[in-house]
Design a protein around this motif. Structure first.
Motif, PDB file in Angstrom:
ATOM      1  N   VAL A  80       8.369 -68.483   2.630  1.00 56.33           N
ATOM      2  CA  VAL A  80       8.611 -69.688   1.842  1.00 56.33           C
ATOM      3  C   VAL A  80       7.266 -70.129   1.283  1.00 56.33           C
ATOM      4  O   VAL A  80       6.337 -70.394   2.046  1.00 56.33           O
ATOM      5  N   CYS A  81       7.156 -70.189  -0.034  1.00 55.69           N
ATOM      6  CA  CYS A  81       5.925 -70.636  -0.687  1.00 55.69           C
ATOM      7  C   CYS A  81       6.196 -71.978  -1.350  1.00 55.69           C
ATOM      8  O   CYS A  81       7.122 -72.102  -2.150  1.00 55.69           O
ATOM      9  N   ARG A  82       5.378 -72.952  -1.014  1.00 59.68           N
ATOM     10  CA  ARG A  82       5.549 -74.275  -1.626  1.00 59.68           C
ATOM     11  C   ARG A  82       4.922 -74.339  -3.013  1.00 59.68           C
ATOM     12  O   ARG A  82       5.338 -75.136  -3.837  1.00 59.68           O
ATOM     13  N   ALA A  83       3.940 -73.526  -3.264  1.00 62.38           N
ATOM     14  CA  ALA A  83       3.251 -73.521  -4.561  1.00 62.38           C
ATOM     15  C   ALA A  83       3.782 -72.369  -5.419  1.00 62.38           C
ATOM     16  O   ALA A  83       3.800 -71.219  -4.969  1.00 62.38           O
ATOM     17  N   PRO A  84       4.207 -72.662  -6.644  1.00 59.08           N
ATOM     18  CA  PRO A  84       4.708 -71.595  -7.527  1.00 59.08           C
ATOM     19  C   PRO A  84       3.682 -70.476  -7.756  1.00 59.08           C
ATOM     20  O   PRO A  84       4.057 -69.307  -7.837  1.00 59.08           O
TER      21      PRO A  84
ATOM     22  N   TYR B 201      11.008 -63.740   6.140  1.00 59.24           N
ATOM     23  CA  TYR B 201      11.337 -64.641   5.039  1.00 59.24           C
ATOM     24  C   TYR B 201      10.111 -65.486   4.741  1.00 59.24           C
ATOM     25  O   TYR B 201       9.609 -66.179   5.621  1.00 59.24           O
TER      26      TYR B 201
ATOM     27  N   ALA C  94      13.635 -68.381  -2.370  1.00 58.56           N
ATOM     28  CA  ALA C  94      13.550 -69.098  -3.647  1.00 58.56           C
ATOM     29  C   ALA C  94      13.241 -70.576  -3.411  1.00 58.56           C
ATOM     30  O   ALA C  94      13.595 -71.145  -2.375  1.00 58.56           O
ATOM     31  N   GLU C  95      12.589 -71.171  -4.387  1.00 61.20           N
ATOM     32  CA  GLU C  95      12.241 -72.589  -4.308  1.00 61.20           C
ATOM     33  C   GLU C  95      13.509 -73.415  -4.107  1.00 61.20           C
ATOM     34  O   GLU C  95      14.528 -73.202  -4.761  1.00 61.20           O
ATOM     35  N   GLY C  96      13.452 -74.360  -3.180  1.00 64.53           N
ATOM     36  CA  GLY C  96      14.602 -75.206  -2.881  1.00 64.53           C
ATOM     37  C   GLY C  96      15.550 -74.600  -1.867  1.00 64.53           C
ATOM     38  O   GLY C  96      16.470 -75.264  -1.404  1.00 64.53           O
ATOM     39  N   GLU C  97      15.354 -73.339  -1.510  1.00 70.07           N
ATOM     40  CA  GLU C  97      16.193 -72.660  -0.513  1.00 70.07           C
ATOM     41  C   GLU C  97      15.503 -72.729   0.844  1.00 70.07           C
ATOM     42  O   GLU C  97      14.339 -73.084   0.944  1.00 70.07           O
TER      43      GLU C  97
ATOM     44  N   ALA D 276       3.812 -68.216  -4.800  1.00 72.26           N
ATOM     45  CA  ALA D 276       5.046 -67.431  -4.836  1.00 72.26           C
ATOM     46  C   ALA D 276       4.923 -66.277  -5.829  1.00 72.26           C
ATOM     47  O   ALA D 276       5.404 -65.171  -5.564  1.00 72.26           O
TER      48      ALA D 276
ATOM     49  N   LEU E 254      11.294 -63.082  -0.242  1.00 78.06           N
ATOM     50  CA  LEU E 254      10.674 -64.298  -0.759  1.00 78.06           C
ATOM     51  C   LEU E 254      11.803 -65.307  -0.975  1.00 78.06           C
ATOM     52  O   LEU E 254      12.716 -65.070  -1.765  1.00 78.06           O
TER      53      LEU E 254
END
Length: 109
Positions: free
Chosen positions: A61-65, A59, A96-99, A68, A94
């Motif tokens: 997690v990317c903090r920067a769009p 899994y 999702a942002e906020g997940e 991602a 990947l």
């Protein structure tokens, strides 16, 4: 007629291949190489013995769009780079942002 050979071809000049240079592509590849190294490191720490033959679930997690977007467009490449010689490629997700990734996952930053 003489045959063409790479052995006698002139060495490429920097100006001739300058159009191939791409700082963005190099940054993207650096990101992918770093992620692949992290996957291999975590895999080596946790998947030992018979578990080495299993494809891990990864899994990301990317903090920067922007990061991602790169990862999303290159998941197949990342899976190939993160593959172990003893097991199939990992299954990549990947997040999702906020997940958040599932509880109990090993992490690497």
């Amino acid at each position: 007629e003489p045959r063409a050979s790479i052995m006698v071809a002139p060495f490429p000049q920097p100006a001739a291949v300058a159009a191939w240079a791409s700082e963005e592509a190099e940054r993207d590849m650096e990101l992918l190489a770093s992620l692949a190294a992290s996957v291999r490191t975590v895999r080596a720490a946790y998947l030992k013995g018979p578990l080495e033959r299993h494809a891990p679930e990864v899994y990301i997690v990317c903090r920067a769009p922007a990061a991602a977007a790169v990862v999303a467009s290159q998941l197949e490449t990342l899976a190939a780079l993160a593959k172990s010689s003893r097991s199939p490629p990992p299954t990549l997700h990947l997040v999702a942002e906020g997940e958040a990734p599932p509880a109990g996952c090993a992490t690497d930053v």
